[in-house]
Design a protein around this motif. Structure first.
Motif, PDB file in Angstrom:
ATOM      1  N   SER A 185      -3.774   6.801  -3.953  1.00  0.00           N
ATOM      2  CA  SER A 185      -3.252   5.557  -3.389  1.00  0.00           C
ATOM      3  C   SER A 185      -2.933   4.607  -4.531  1.00  0.00           C
ATOM      4  O   SER A 185      -3.484   4.725  -5.636  1.00  0.00           O
ATOM      5  CB  SER A 185      -4.262   4.915  -2.438  1.00  0.00           C
ATOM      6  OG  SER A 185      -5.431   4.533  -3.144  1.00  0.00           O
TER       7      SER A 185
ATOM      8  N   GLU B 201       0.840  -1.197   0.000  1.00  0.00           N
ATOM      9  CA  GLU B 201       0.000   0.000   0.000  1.00  0.00           C
ATOM     10  C   GLU B 201       0.875   1.247   0.000  1.00  0.00           C
ATOM     11  O   GLU B 201       1.820   1.364   0.780  1.00  0.00           O
ATOM     12  CB  GLU B 201      -0.913   0.020   1.229  1.00  0.00           C
ATOM     13  CG  GLU B 201      -1.774   1.266   1.322  1.00  0.00           C
ATOM     14  CD  GLU B 201      -2.547   1.336   2.622  1.00  0.00           C
ATOM     15  OE1 GLU B 201      -3.789   1.250   2.571  1.00  0.00           O
ATOM     16  OE2 GLU B 201      -1.908   1.482   3.689  1.00  0.00           O
TER      17      GLU B 201
ATOM     18  N   GLY C  98       4.244   4.563   2.815  1.00  0.00           N
ATOM     19  CA  GLY C  98       3.879   3.184   2.527  1.00  0.00           C
ATOM     20  C   GLY C  98       5.085   2.383   2.082  1.00  0.00           C
ATOM     21  O   GLY C  98       6.233   2.790   2.294  1.00  0.00           O
TER      22      GLY C  98
ATOM     23  N   LEU D 102       0.238   5.488  -0.001  1.00  0.00           N
ATOM     24  CA  LEU D 102      -0.707   6.600   0.082  1.00  0.00           C
ATOM     25  C   LEU D 102      -0.005   7.895  -0.288  1.00  0.00           C
ATOM     26  O   LEU D 102       1.198   8.063  -0.063  1.00  0.00           O
ATOM     27  CB  LEU D 102      -1.295   6.704   1.490  1.00  0.00           C
ATOM     28  CG  LEU D 102      -2.048   5.478   2.013  1.00  0.00           C
ATOM     29  CD1 LEU D 102      -2.659   5.777   3.380  1.00  0.00           C
ATOM     30  CD2 LEU D 102      -3.144   5.032   1.046  1.00  0.00           C
TER      31      LEU D 102
END
Length: 921
Positions: free
Chosen positions: A591, A524, A691, A526
């Motif tokens: 994202s 992930e 991330g 962001l």
């Protein structure tokens, strides 16, 4: 008795079983959030099992579960958990539907063994040991009345009418869950107890525990706590209600004065599979691929044509426990209902007749597989609540519960075996000639004309006979960015003080970048960006155009790609990016996963350098705005919100209302110009990323952000346009015609005084203490409102400002008394010291929330963004806890005295006309 089963084995990670009394249990170890555990109590009973003299009592009983049990007097369950930071409403809740009732205690600290035992004891008591005292029942009648009042909005009223036909000739048509208000007010206590005794029993219940626990140990506790519950002798059969089949198409038209749009939904009812197996799951996957491709075609049709519709869609929807449906829906433009319906049926028929293309199927297969790959990579971030709800569905409906590893392998295998021929046969079977139900809903207005049932049937027949061309696909193989990018090198690197591993960079083109690599989530990333200026620098007359500028670009596309082509290009990619323009800033939020990080940067580059401005998209936006305004212009919700807006901003012309004048001031050219004026010059932006950033992050940032046109000498700041309420008290009473008598109360306090980190906590504690007081006094003691919502806020720009908003709905006859209580409690907050135990309860909630959030990338992105936005330092756990601990009852009283001493106050109350006056009117 009809119940579902599955041949798909339950995930081996779940510890499960059935006690000798018939109660089932499911326990799963899961570590997100860390050190937290959820307790769900599923019951295979709901409103459908009520007798006519019990209409609404399944839901009433759910409320009573929090009003006293064998082991928890009064509000004992709530009080016990709130002392540990577990909040009522957010973490402690329940819901009732026609066929099920589900309770949950979420985000409970997993390291507290006594608390875990107490939670299991609460579930034990819900099973069959509610107190159901007369006084508590009578007190709850008022709360239910107000929930009934609050829920009866336009959407609910329309649904009541359409349900009569969707559920025609079945008990479902008579059970809307919240029930008959006259019965709620007058039912005999024993009638409620009879329902409870008859249906709350072990063979219809399941205990579900998911969290950071030892599953085997919890299993032992469940056996010890729940095995002694006796299964009643001669228990009533848990029956299931069918919805009768119908020939052809049933039809219903429902109108409401506050309806915001016209909607036509065509349901094709079918039975759910009694047995879920590999064959049925594969078939459902095939059908889902069909509806996904159909929805994509609908969007392309709307985007690329002058149409009579605002939206078209298709999918599947549960009608009841036994009945599923495939549906088509269209939202037509005003007085274009039949034309819009015809367009939907033509595009649907085109797919049925000629099928889909191999490229469409490949694209959708890729999207499905990419979604599962992303879940697999982030399996450690599956939330306890989500997994608990899946286990509830396994218990109630036998919907398979497999590990994500198994799901991924099965989906991959199934997708590989699905052919275009199979897809094109499946799409022909989704529609049927019988068991159709059409629901049409819309505004009740003299100038809105609705077609008759026969008109729709004629269209459906005519479309089947029409000559149609095959679908033609556009080419999206070209790259997103076609220019050769020169980029800019890093010129400066600085550590971010207070956050180890975070660094700030400045590129040669002046762009400022902040990076914080983390391993908080396996896959992930962001992103956020901001620049000062926003709408504050735009001329007053141009504000409406500025407010639609971002939407214009989003509906037009980027670079060489129209919006629908861009969607195709991004198919299967885990990436999201959205620009914004607010009053003081402009920027982005986004994202991606690691693989698609470069795609996110390419989109960012295009939003700066190659935004599209499409006049057809603009025209469709205007039509949508006009339709919305025509339907909503004089409705109660809009009048209420417009009045609030006018008083909150003291009738400032820079905050225009959405009305005909707003539409007149819109300009395509100006919207395009203002977007390019605000979203430009990378040197004036700060870009923040956090991330699991890829190894080549810096080179990618140099390439894409480094290629955005920049001028380091041109830096902007915002202007304070004083968008504040007037000094003193601004009041407005609105008395309106309403279908259901109701008062809506909105109160807001605003005051400017110096910011302090301590006041962040003090303000929040005041908010929570007031919320608790209003819960006790207005909801519970007075039965006057379903709930009073209190929210506080602190802003640093354009100046330090504190605010607090209080709003609730109530019986108009009780409004004055309840509003008086609101102000009385505010006065008492300034005069008296709050109880230490109440303060500590709020502190525990805040500490618990902090410990959960700090393990997320979102926490770090938000903190880094605010640090650079407000020029603040990072407050680590030690500072956070020390500051929170330092807040005393005296501090709270002092803050309340300062904040509530002559703040700017906005009070808007909208209430229904008295019944006699309304009748005369």
């Amino acid at each position: 008795m009809a119940q579902f089963t599955t041949t798909i084995p339950l995930s081996k990670d779940v510890v499960s079983g059935t006690l000798k009394n018939g109660m089932k249990y499911y326990v799963l170890h899961n570590e997100w959030p860390k050190d937290r555990v959820c307790f769900y109590f599923g019951q295979n009973v709901g409103a459908i099992l009520e007798n006519d003299d019990q209409n609404g009592l399944a839901h009433f009983l759910e409320h009573m579960a929090f009003n006293g049990t064998q082991n928890f007097e009064g509000k004992g369950i709530i009080d016990m958990l709130e002392k540990k930071g577990v909040s009522f409403g957010k973490d402690i809740n329940a819901y009732t539907a026609q066929d099920q009732t589900v309770y949950n205690l979420s985000n409970v600290p997993a390291g507290d063994s006594k608390l875990i035992d107490s939670c299991l004891l609460a579930l034990h008591d819900w099973s069959g040991f509610l107190s159901l005292k007369d006084a508590e029942i009578d007190a709850e009648r008022g709360v239910i009345r107000e929930e009934w009042r609050t829920r009866r909005n336009s959407e609910f009223r329309l649904r009541l009418e359409t349900d009569k036909i969707l559920y025609k000739d079945s008990k479902y048509a008579k059970r809307d869950v919240i029930g008959d208000l006259n019965l709620i007010n007058t039912f005999d206590y024993q009638v409620l107890r009879d329902y409870y005794k008859k249906w709350y029993r072990p063979d219809l219940q399941a205990v579900i525990v998911v969290g950071d626990i030892d599953a085997k140990e919890i299993e032992k506790k469940i056996m010890a706590v729940f095995s002694s519950i006796e299964m009643p002798k001669n228990a009533a059969e848990r029956y299931y209600v069918s919805i009768p089949k119908n020939k052809g198409m049933e039809y219903v038209l429902a109108k409401d004065k506050e309806a915001q749009e016209t909607s036509v939904v065509l349901y094709y009812k079918k039975d759910f599979d009694k047995v879920k197996n590999n064959e049925t799951i594969r078939r459902d996957l095939v059908n889902n691929l069909c509806t996904d491709m159909m929805n994509r075609r609908y969007q392309e049709f709307i985007q690329n044509n002058e149409t009579s519709v605002l939206g078209i869609g298709t999918g599947t929807s549960e009608v009841s426990r036994l009945t599923d449906s495939y549906y088509l829906y269209v939202t037509p433009k005003n007085n274009k209902t039949l034309e819009g319906f015809k367009e939907m049926m033509i595009e649907t028929e085109r797919a049925v007749r000629y099928g889909f293309t191999q490229k469409e199927l490949d694209r959708n297969k890729e999207a499905v597989l990419s979604s599962y790959e992303n879940m697999l990579k982030n399996k450690d971030k599956f939330e306890n609540d989500g997994l608990s709800e899946e286990l509830v569905n396994y218990f109630l409906k036998a919907i398979p519960f497999e590990s994500i590893e198994t799901q991924y392998e099965n989906v991959k295998t199934r997708l590989a075996s699905i052919t275009i021929s199979e897809i094109n046969q499946a799409v022909k079977k989704l529609q049927t000639s019988d068991n159709m139900v059409m629901t049409v809903t819309g505004p009740e207005k003299s100038d809105v004309v609705y077609p008759a049932k026969a008109d729709y049937l004629n269209v459906m027949t005519a479309v089947k006979k029409m000559k149609l061309e095959k679908y033609k696909e556009t080419n999206t193989d070209q790259p997103l960015v076609t220019r050769v990018l020169k980029g800019s090198k890093i010129e400066k690197e600085t550590p971010v003080e207070g956050i180890k591993g975070a660094k700030s960079y400045v590129l040669a083109n002046g762009a400022k970048i902040v990076l914080y690599p983390t391993a908080l989530s396996k896959d992930e990333i962001l992103f956020a960006a901001f620049s000062f200026g926003g709408n504050s620098l735009i001329k007053t007359e141009d504000i409406p155009s500025a407010q639609i500028a971002v939407s214009l670009v989003e509906s037009s596309g980027l670079g060489t790609f129209k919006a629908t082509d861009l969607s195709d290009k991004l198919n299967g990619k885990i990436v999201n990016i959205k620009p914004y323009i607010t009053e003081l800033t402009e920027g982005f939020k986004g994202s991606s996963n690691q693989k698609d990080f470069e795609t996110m940067l390419q989109l960012l580059y295009l939003y700066f350098e190659e935004p599209r401005f499409d006049k057809d998209s603009y025209s469709r936006m205007l039509t949508g705005f006009s339709n919305s305004l025509e339907n909503a212009e004089n409705t109660n919700p809009k009048i209420f919100q417009d009045t609030i807006s006018q008083l909150n901003y003291n009738h400032n012309k820079r905050v225009p209302l959405f009305n005909k004048e707003f539409l007149k001031r819109l300009s395509f050219e100006k919207a395009a110009e203002l977007y390019q004026q605000r979203i430009q010059n990378a040197a004036d932006f700060t870009f923040v990323f956090t991330g699991n950033l890829p190894e080549n992050t810096l080179s990618l940032l140099e390439k894409y952000i480094g290629s955005i046109t920049s001028d380091a000498t041109k830096k902007e700041n915002f202007v304070d346009n004083h968008l504040d309420p007037a000094a003193g008290i601004s009041k407005q009473l609105l008395v309106r015609d309403m279908n259901v008598p109701k008062a809506s109360v909105y109160i807001r306090f605003v005051k400017q005084f110096p910011y302090s980190y301590k006041n962040v906590f003090t303000s929040r504690i005041v908010e929570e203490l007031l919320s608790k007081k209003y819960l006790d006094l207005i909801r519970e003691e007075e039965g006057g409102s379903y709930g009073v919502h209190v929210s506080s806020g602190i802003s640093r720009k354009p100046s330090d400002e504190y605010s607090m908003t209080i709003n609730f709905d109530s019986d108009p006859e009780k409004e004055e008394k309840l509003t008086k209580i609101v102000y009385e409690q505010i006065d008492l907050m300034q005069k008296n010291l709050a109880k230490d135990e109440d303060i500590q309860s709020v502190k525990n909630t805040l500490l618990k929330a902090r410990s959960e959030k700090i393990l997320t990338n979102g926490f770090w992105l938000g903190n880094l963004n605010n640090m650079f936005l407000n020029d603040e330092s990072f407050k680590d756990d030690a500072i956070y806890k020390k500051t929170l601990d330092s807040v005393t009852a005296e501090d709270i009283k002092a803050f309340a005295k300062e904040f509530f001493a002559k703040p700017s106050t906005v009070e808007v109350i909208m209430k229904s006309k008295p019944q006699s006056e309304k009748a005369a009117y």
